[in-house]
Scaffold this motif. Structure first.
Motif, PDB file in Angstrom:
ATOM      1  N   GLY A   1      46.713  40.579  38.450  1.00 50.17           N
ATOM      2  CA  GLY A   1      46.462  40.359  37.031  1.00 50.17           C
ATOM      3  C   GLY A   1      45.290  39.427  36.784  1.00 50.17           C
ATOM      4  O   GLY A   1      44.596  38.996  37.695  1.00 50.17           O
ATOM      5  N   THR A   2      45.083  39.125  35.518  1.00 49.90           N
ATOM      6  CA  THR A   2      43.939  38.302  35.117  1.00 49.90           C
ATOM      7  C   THR A   2      44.291  36.834  34.909  1.00 49.90           C
ATOM      8  O   THR A   2      43.398  36.014  34.777  1.00 49.90           O
ATOM      9  CB  THR A   2      43.304  38.852  33.825  1.00 49.90           C
ATOM     10  OG1 THR A   2      44.306  38.852  32.795  1.00 49.90           O
ATOM     11  CG2 THR A   2      42.772  40.266  34.034  1.00 49.90           C
TER      12      THR A   2
ATOM     13  N   ASP B   1      46.614  42.670  43.716  1.00 45.32           N
ATOM     14  CA  ASP B   1      45.285  43.240  43.491  1.00 45.32           C
ATOM     15  C   ASP B   1      44.156  42.274  43.880  1.00 45.32           C
ATOM     16  O   ASP B   1      42.984  42.645  43.836  1.00 45.32           O
ATOM     17  CB  ASP B   1      45.118  43.752  42.059  1.00 45.32           C
ATOM     18  CG  ASP B   1      45.212  42.670  41.000  1.00 45.32           C
ATOM     19  OD1 ASP B   1      45.150  41.466  41.323  1.00 45.32           O
ATOM     20  OD2 ASP B   1      45.355  43.029  39.812  1.00 45.32           O
ATOM     21  N   HIS B   2      44.516  41.034  44.254  1.00 48.04           N
ATOM     22  CA  HIS B   2      43.518  40.080  44.758  1.00 48.04           C
ATOM     23  C   HIS B   2      44.227  38.943  45.490  1.00 48.04           C
ATOM     24  O   HIS B   2      45.451  38.892  45.535  1.00 48.04           O
ATOM     25  CB  HIS B   2      42.615  39.546  43.636  1.00 48.04           C
ATOM     26  CG  HIS B   2      43.309  38.673  42.643  1.00 48.04           C
ATOM     27  ND1 HIS B   2      44.043  39.168  41.586  1.00 48.04           N
ATOM     28  CD2 HIS B   2      43.373  37.315  42.534  1.00 48.04           C
ATOM     29  CE1 HIS B   2      44.524  38.163  40.870  1.00 48.04           C
ATOM     30  NE2 HIS B   2      44.145  37.031  41.428  1.00 48.04           N
TER      31      HIS B   2
ATOM     32  N   ALA C   1      31.696  32.600  37.611  1.00 49.54           N
ATOM     33  CA  ALA C   1      32.625  32.452  36.489  1.00 49.54           C
ATOM     34  C   ALA C   1      33.132  33.813  36.029  1.00 49.54           C
ATOM     35  O   ALA C   1      32.373  34.764  35.921  1.00 49.54           O
ATOM     36  CB  ALA C   1      31.950  31.726  35.339  1.00 49.54           C
ATOM     37  N   MET C   2      34.427  33.878  35.761  1.00 56.52           N
ATOM     38  CA  MET C   2      35.039  35.091  35.216  1.00 56.52           C
ATOM     39  C   MET C   2      35.109  35.002  33.700  1.00 56.52           C
ATOM     40  O   MET C   2      34.982  35.995  33.015  1.00 56.52           O
ATOM     41  CB  MET C   2      36.457  35.277  35.771  1.00 56.52           C
ATOM     42  CG  MET C   2      36.482  35.616  37.231  1.00 56.52           C
ATOM     43  SD  MET C   2      38.131  35.531  38.005  1.00 56.52           S
ATOM     44  CE  MET C   2      39.222  36.312  36.864  1.00 56.52           C
ATOM     45  N   ALA C   3      35.349  33.787  33.186  1.00 60.56           N
ATOM     46  CA  ALA C   3      35.513  33.600  31.748  1.00 60.56           C
ATOM     47  C   ALA C   3      35.298  32.134  31.419  1.00 60.56           C
ATOM     48  O   ALA C   3      35.597  31.265  32.231  1.00 60.56           O
ATOM     49  CB  ALA C   3      36.913  34.025  31.314  1.00 60.56           C
TER      50      ALA C   3
ATOM     51  N   ALA D   1      37.922  29.921  35.275  1.00 64.65           N
ATOM     52  CA  ALA D   1      38.351  30.975  36.180  1.00 64.65           C
ATOM     53  C   ALA D   1      37.120  31.490  36.912  1.00 64.65           C
ATOM     54  O   ALA D   1      36.095  31.776  36.302  1.00 64.65           O
ATOM     55  CB  ALA D   1      39.020  32.105  35.396  1.00 64.65           C
ATOM     56  N   MET D   2      37.235  31.601  38.234  1.00 63.01           N
ATOM     57  CA  MET D   2      36.110  32.035  39.050  1.00 63.01           C
ATOM     58  C   MET D   2      36.577  33.053  40.081  1.00 63.01           C
ATOM     59  O   MET D   2      37.775  33.122  40.383  1.00 63.01           O
ATOM     60  CB  MET D   2      35.465  30.832  39.754  1.00 63.01           C
ATOM     61  CG  MET D   2      34.958  29.781  38.795  1.00 63.01           C
ATOM     62  SD  MET D   2      34.121  28.402  39.619  1.00 63.01           S
ATOM     63  CE  MET D   2      32.495  29.156  39.898  1.00 63.01           C
ATOM     64  N   GLU D   3      35.626  33.842  40.612  1.00 56.83           N
ATOM     65  CA  GLU D   3      35.963  34.847  41.599  1.00 56.83           C
ATOM     66  C   GLU D   3      34.821  35.043  42.574  1.00 56.83           C
ATOM     67  O   GLU D   3      33.665  34.708  42.289  1.00 56.83           O
ATOM     68  CB  GLU D   3      36.299  36.184  40.927  1.00 56.83           C
ATOM     69  CG  GLU D   3      35.117  36.795  40.196  1.00 56.83           C
ATOM     70  CD  GLU D   3      35.495  38.039  39.393  1.00 56.83           C
ATOM     71  OE1 GLU D   3      36.629  38.535  39.534  1.00 56.83           O
ATOM     72  OE2 GLU D   3      34.646  38.503  38.621  1.00 56.83           O
TER      73      GLU D   3
END
Length: 157
Positions: free
Chosen positions: A64-65, A82-83, A139-141, A152-154
């Motif tokens: 999820g996010t 999923d991650h 950064a994701m958001a 949030a980072m990925e």
């Protein structure tokens, strides 16, 4: 000499003390670290130097996010995920600048690959986004679940 080794239940008080020293408002109760160790021991590591705990790493599969809620127990990990989530990397000042963080990132990447994840996510707090950015995370958001200064980072594998 510093060395990462698999975390044990007996390490939880040291992990909680390091978290309190490093994370301030973002520290979590010892039960949270014990919970993650129970659910995914392969993702939990302790950094020692001369027999003294100077850092820790906690990571696990996720989906999820939204990241896991701060300071909350998880009943079970998602299957399939999923991650891979880098829940926490904390180093006392003596451990910083030694390359220990880069070794921890390699450990996380290895664990992510073992479950077939193509992405590692994390939530940067207390200005750590600059560190994570230097290590390939983006950064994701804007803003994050943990408060206004979280991000949030990925990183894709």
């Amino acid at each position: 000499m510093s060395d990462w080794r698999p975390m044990r239940v007996a390490d939880i008080p040291s992990v909680a003390a390091i978290s309190d020293a490093v994370h301030g408002d973002y520290t979590e109760q010892a039960a949270v670290y014990a919970n993650r160790l129970q659910l995914h021991p392969r993702g939990c590591w302790l950094l020692e130097r001369d027999g003294k705990a100077i850092g820790y790493l906690i990571s696990h599969p996720w989906e999820g996010t939204q990241p896991p809620a701060l300071n909350q127990l998880i009943e079970k990990l998602p299957e399939p995920a999923d991650h891979y989530y880098l829940h926490d990397l904390a180093l006392l000042p003596d451990a910083r600048g030694t390359g220990a963080a880069q070794v921890a990132i390699v450990i996380v990447q290895d664990q992510a690959e073992k479950i077939g994840a193509r992405r590692i996510a994390l939530t940067a707090v207390n200005g750590a986004d600059a560190f994570w950015g230097r290590n390939g995370f983006t950064a994701m958001a804007a803003g994050g679940t943990y408060g206004g200064d979280s991000l949030a980072m990925e990183r894709f594998l």
